[in-house]
Design a protein around this motif. Structure first.
Motif, PDB file in Angstrom:
ATOM      1  N   GLY A  24     -10.810  29.101  36.269  1.00  0.00           N
ATOM      2  CA  GLY A  24     -11.611  28.486  36.214  1.00  0.00           C
ATOM      3  C   GLY A  24     -12.778  28.756  35.461  1.00  0.00           C
ATOM      4  O   GLY A  24     -13.672  30.048  36.705  1.00  0.00           O
ATOM      5  N   PRO A  25     -13.386  29.090  34.572  1.00  0.00           N
ATOM      6  CA  PRO A  25     -14.294  29.918  33.686  1.00  0.00           C
ATOM      7  C   PRO A  25     -15.925  29.772  34.195  1.00  0.00           C
ATOM      8  O   PRO A  25     -15.865  27.994  34.703  1.00  0.00           O
ATOM      9  N   TRP A  26     -16.456  29.987  34.657  1.00  0.00           N
ATOM     10  CA  TRP A  26     -18.422  29.890  35.361  1.00  0.00           C
ATOM     11  C   TRP A  26     -18.872  30.198  33.994  1.00  0.00           C
ATOM     12  O   TRP A  26     -20.313  30.052  34.202  1.00  0.00           O
ATOM     13  N   ALA A  31     -14.513  32.482  29.937  1.00  0.00           N
ATOM     14  CA  ALA A  31     -13.761  31.271  29.152  1.00  0.00           C
ATOM     15  C   ALA A  31     -13.869  31.990  28.018  1.00  0.00           C
ATOM     16  O   ALA A  31     -11.919  31.462  27.879  1.00  0.00           O
ATOM     17  N   ARG A  32     -13.409  32.155  27.043  1.00  0.00           N
ATOM     18  CA  ARG A  32     -12.806  33.538  26.192  1.00  0.00           C
ATOM     19  C   ARG A  32     -11.658  34.278  26.946  1.00  0.00           C
ATOM     20  O   ARG A  32     -10.673  35.291  26.468  1.00  0.00           O
ATOM     21  N   ALA A  51     -22.547  28.457  40.982  1.00  0.00           N
ATOM     22  CA  ALA A  51     -23.574  29.896  41.142  1.00  0.00           C
ATOM     23  C   ALA A  51     -23.458  31.097  40.157  1.00  0.00           C
ATOM     24  O   ALA A  51     -24.580  31.810  40.360  1.00  0.00           O
ATOM     25  N   ALA A  52     -23.091  30.702  39.156  1.00  0.00           N
ATOM     26  CA  ALA A  52     -23.957  31.308  38.155  1.00  0.00           C
ATOM     27  C   ALA A  52     -25.017  30.697  37.454  1.00  0.00           C
ATOM     28  O   ALA A  52     -26.249  31.908  36.705  1.00  0.00           O
ATOM     29  N   LEU A  53     -25.409  29.489  37.545  1.00  0.00           N
ATOM     30  CA  LEU A  53     -27.052  29.135  37.335  1.00  0.00           C
ATOM     31  C   LEU A  53     -28.078  29.369  38.701  1.00  0.00           C
ATOM     32  O   LEU A  53     -29.029  28.365  38.135  1.00  0.00           O
ATOM     33  N   GLY A  54     -27.119  29.786  40.100  1.00  0.00           N
ATOM     34  CA  GLY A  54     -28.408  30.197  40.739  1.00  0.00           C
ATOM     35  C   GLY A  54     -28.275  29.010  42.042  1.00  0.00           C
ATOM     36  O   GLY A  54     -29.344  28.913  42.487  1.00  0.00           O
ATOM     37  N   ALA A  68     -24.954  21.307  30.471  1.00  0.00           N
ATOM     38  CA  ALA A  68     -25.097  22.420  29.103  1.00  0.00           C
ATOM     39  C   ALA A  68     -24.161  23.393  29.650  1.00  0.00           C
ATOM     40  O   ALA A  68     -23.585  24.001  28.770  1.00  0.00           O
ATOM     41  N   ALA A  69     -24.206  24.258  31.038  1.00  0.00           N
ATOM     42  CA  ALA A  69     -23.483  25.572  30.974  1.00  0.00           C
ATOM     43  C   ALA A  69     -21.862  25.093  30.855  1.00  0.00           C
ATOM     44  O   ALA A  69     -21.344  25.498  29.876  1.00  0.00           O
TER      45      ALA A  69
END
Length: 241
Positions: A24-26, A31-32, A51-54, A68-69
């Motif tokens: 599960g990439p965030w 992802a890479r 979480a990565a977006l806050g 978008a993410a």
């Protein structure tokens, strides 16, 4: 072969103990990392991306930011990406499909918990929504229908199977009885007739063990992002001596 066709094919013909493992990439960088490690497909987790977006998972991540993410993740790799879009963010099925396809993903995960009440949706209403998503997407999305009865229902196999059968009839490609006891996965799969997604968490059965129990594919929720943040926290503490 389209991304959806490639992802769908990965669900079939798998040997016991060899499930499709979907990290599960965030974000694009994670992802890479997973794609470069050789994984055949990826599954974005709403918890990790939020979480990565806050934001906290299920607590108001703006859909535009989520899509978008997800689009950045899909653009960053050459393998199919399926996206966890919670309960669909209240979007009509056609609009949800349009935004998913615009993001470049090959599939989506849709849960049957009402985000407003945190209770299970009526299974027939959920099946109608899934059918509308399938009608709008055609074969262009692999539809993973999450069954939340082990989270919020009576936690019986019979209840999970009843919902699973409705979602299968609505056009789901795969069913996700999240937090189901591993020993129930084979029976659930047999009684619903679809591939089964299992959740792998720290300290629980491994992906291979979940496959032996009957899982067709394995995802990780926000676990991998949490583990990465733990490593980063340790690094930060080290920098301060």
């Amino acid at each position: 072969m389209s991304g959806a066709a490639a992802l769908r094919a990965l669900h079939h013909g798998r040997a016991a103990g060899d499930p499709l493992v979907l990290p599960g990439p965030w974000d694009a960088a994670s992802a890479r990392v997973f794609a470069d490690a050789g994984f055949e497909a990826l599954a974005t987790p709403s918890a990790g991306v939020s979480a990565a977006l806050g934001f906290e998972d299920g607590q108001g991540t703006p859909p535009a930011e989520m899509f978008a993410a997800v689009a950045r993740i899909a653009r960053a790799v050459d393998v199919p990406v399926t996206a966890d879009v919670e309960a669909g963010y209240g979007l009509p099925a056609a609009e949800l499909v349009e935004r998913l396809l615009a993001a470049g993903v090959a599939g989506c995960n849709l849960e049957d918990t009402d985000p407003a009440t945190r209770r299970l949706r009526d299974p027939h209403e959920q099946a109608d929504y899934l059918a509308a998503v399938r009608a709008a997407a055609g074969a262009d999305l692999v539809l993973n229908a999450r069954v939340d009865t082990f989270l919020r229902g009576d936690r019986t196999l019979a209840e999970a199977v009843a919902r699973g059968r409705l979602y299968a009839e609505a056009g789901a490609d795969c069913l996700y009885p999240i937090t189901a006891p591993p020993e129930l996965l084979a029976d659930f799969r047999e009684q619903t007739g679809l591939p089964v997604n299992a959740l792998c968490r720290a300290g629980s059965s491994s992906p291979r063990e979940l496959g032996a129990f009957g899982a067709t594919r394995v995802t990780f929720g926000g676990t991998l992002q949490e583990q990465a943040m733990h490593v980063l926290a340790e690094t930060a503490r080290g920098l301060r001596g």
